[in-house]
Write a protein that holds these residues in place. Structure first.
Motif, short mmCIF file in Angstrom:
data_model
loop_
_atom_site.label_atom_id
_atom_site.label_comp_id
_atom_site.label_asym_id
_atom_site.label_seq_id
_atom_site.Cartn_x
_atom_site.Cartn_y
_atom_site.Cartn_z
N UNK A 112 0.81 -1.22 0.00
CA UNK A 112 0.00 0.00 0.00
C UNK A 112 0.85 1.28 0.00
N UNK A 113 1.98 1.27 0.69
CA UNK A 113 2.78 2.48 0.83
C UNK A 113 4.01 2.50 -0.09
N UNK A 114 4.08 1.54 -1.02
CA UNK A 114 5.20 1.51 -1.97
C UNK A 114 4.95 2.48 -3.12
N UNK A 115 5.98 2.62 -3.97
CA UNK A 115 5.86 3.54 -5.10
C UNK A 115 4.84 3.07 -6.12
N UNK A 116 4.41 4.02 -6.97
CA UNK A 116 3.52 3.71 -8.08
C UNK A 116 4.21 4.13 -9.39
N UNK A 117 3.87 3.40 -10.45
CA UNK A 117 4.34 3.81 -11.78
C UNK A 117 3.15 4.41 -12.51
N UNK A 118 3.24 5.69 -12.85
CA UNK A 118 2.14 6.37 -13.56
C UNK A 118 2.57 6.59 -15.01
N UNK A 119 1.75 6.13 -15.93
CA UNK A 119 2.06 6.23 -17.36
C UNK A 119 1.06 7.15 -18.06
N UNK A 120 1.59 8.13 -18.80
CA UNK A 120 0.77 9.00 -19.63
C UNK A 120 0.99 8.60 -21.09
N UNK A 121 -0.09 8.22 -21.78
CA UNK A 121 0.06 7.82 -23.19
C UNK A 121 -0.73 8.77 -24.08
N UNK A 122 -0.06 9.34 -25.06
CA UNK A 122 -0.69 10.28 -26.00
C UNK A 122 -1.66 9.52 -26.91
N UNK A 123 -2.95 9.85 -26.83
CA UNK A 123 -3.95 9.15 -27.66
C UNK A 123 -4.61 10.11 -28.66
N UNK A 124 -3.93 11.23 -28.95
CA UNK A 124 -4.49 12.21 -29.90
C UNK A 124 -4.77 11.57 -31.26
N UNK A 125 -3.81 10.77 -31.74
CA UNK A 125 -3.96 10.15 -33.07
C UNK A 125 -5.13 9.17 -33.08
N UNK A 126 -5.25 8.35 -32.01
CA UNK A 126 -6.35 7.39 -31.93
C UNK A 126 -7.70 8.08 -31.94
N UNK A 127 -7.82 9.19 -31.19
CA UNK A 127 -9.09 9.93 -31.14
C UNK A 127 -9.43 10.52 -32.50
#
Length: 273
Positions: free
Chosen positions: A25-40
């Motif tokens: 619960x108190x460990x690190x998190x990996x946050x990923x941002x993925x560009x989906x402009x092309x898909x939209x």
């Protein structure tokens, strides 16, 4: 639903965001941002193409259906029995194609934001009863028993039913109910039953369309609301459909802030909530 904005520029990027834990619960998190402009952008182009193509194709299909109808009318044409058989098959196919284009147009209108729900306050039970009763003749035409409301209410004339109001788009609600009742009719053999009810359930209105038809297996129940998905078994292959009806139901229900699900067992009827 997420936009990534830079503090140095006004440029905005549409993103998909995921968050993955690395341990406890108190460990690190990996946050990923993925560009989906092309898909939209590609999704919008696809929706626009389907909408335009469906709109353009409806006119010639309606013309074909009209001429086939004239050919089948004894007052406008004389044909032999074999020709009538071929023309009736062609006429049924043209009607099926017309329904497919209509469903595609209805679906894409909401997907590309050309259609937005207009919420108005209504008596929930009365509006559902009114829409359902309009389809009662179609239910009875297949020799099915139709009923609306709770069993207690129909057996006790003095029972006071609570008033339940909701904010809804009546046209959306009509499309939802028409599709669910039409499915109940199609997939219920003669002599079966279709039961519709609406009641208050906390801060929501719970509507059900129940039938004693062929039912849906657990495997199919998770997919029936997907676009173009059709249950494939020996009992359903003879029943026509576009595979868009339940997708349209889900789309409309979610646009109204609700959710839709099915409880069923294969061979033991279905209840769509």
């Amino acid at each position: 639903d997420y936009l990534l904005m830079s503090s140095q520029a006004t440029h905005r990027i549409a993103i998909a965001l995921t968050c993955i834990p690395t341990g406890g619960q108190h460990d690190d998190r990996i946050v990923t941002f993925r560009d989906i402009t092309k898909e939209l952008a590609e999704e919008n182009e696809q929706t626009e193409f389907i909408s335009t193509a469906s709109h353009e194709m409806r006119t010639p299909v309606a013309s074909i259906e009209g001429y086939l109808g004239l050919a089948l009318n004894p007052q406008t044409a004389t044909i032999d029995a074999r020709a009538r058989q071929y023309l009736e098959a062609a006429h049924a196919s043209s009607q099926h194609l017309g329904r497919l284009f209509k469903d595609l147009l209805d679906v894409t209108k909401l997907e590309d934001n050309r259609l937005k729900p207009r919420l108005v306050p209504v008596d929930a039970v009365e509006i559902v009863r009114q829409i359902s009763n309009e389809r009662a003749k179609d239910v009875q035409a297949k020799r099915l028993k139709y009923s609306f409301g709770t069993a207690e209410a129909s057996g006790d004339k003095k029972r006071v039913e609570p008033k339940v109001y909701m904010a809804t788009d009546v046209d959306f609600l009509r499309e939802i109910m028409d599709n669910l009742i039409e499915n109940a009719i199609k997939y219920t053999p003669e002599g079966g039953e279709v039961w519709v009810n609406a009641r208050g359930d906390g801060d929501k209105v719970l509507i059900n369309v129940t039938d004693t038809g062929i039912g849906v297996s657990n495997e199919d129940a998770g997919h029936v609301f997907q676009k173009f998905y059709r249950v494939d078994n020996s009992q359903t292959r003879q029943i026509g459909g576009t595979g868009l009806g339940l997708y349209l139901v889900k789309q409309r229900v979610e646009a109204l802030g609700g959710r839709v699900w099915v409880e069923s067992a294969f061979g033991d009827g279905s209840t769509f909530y």
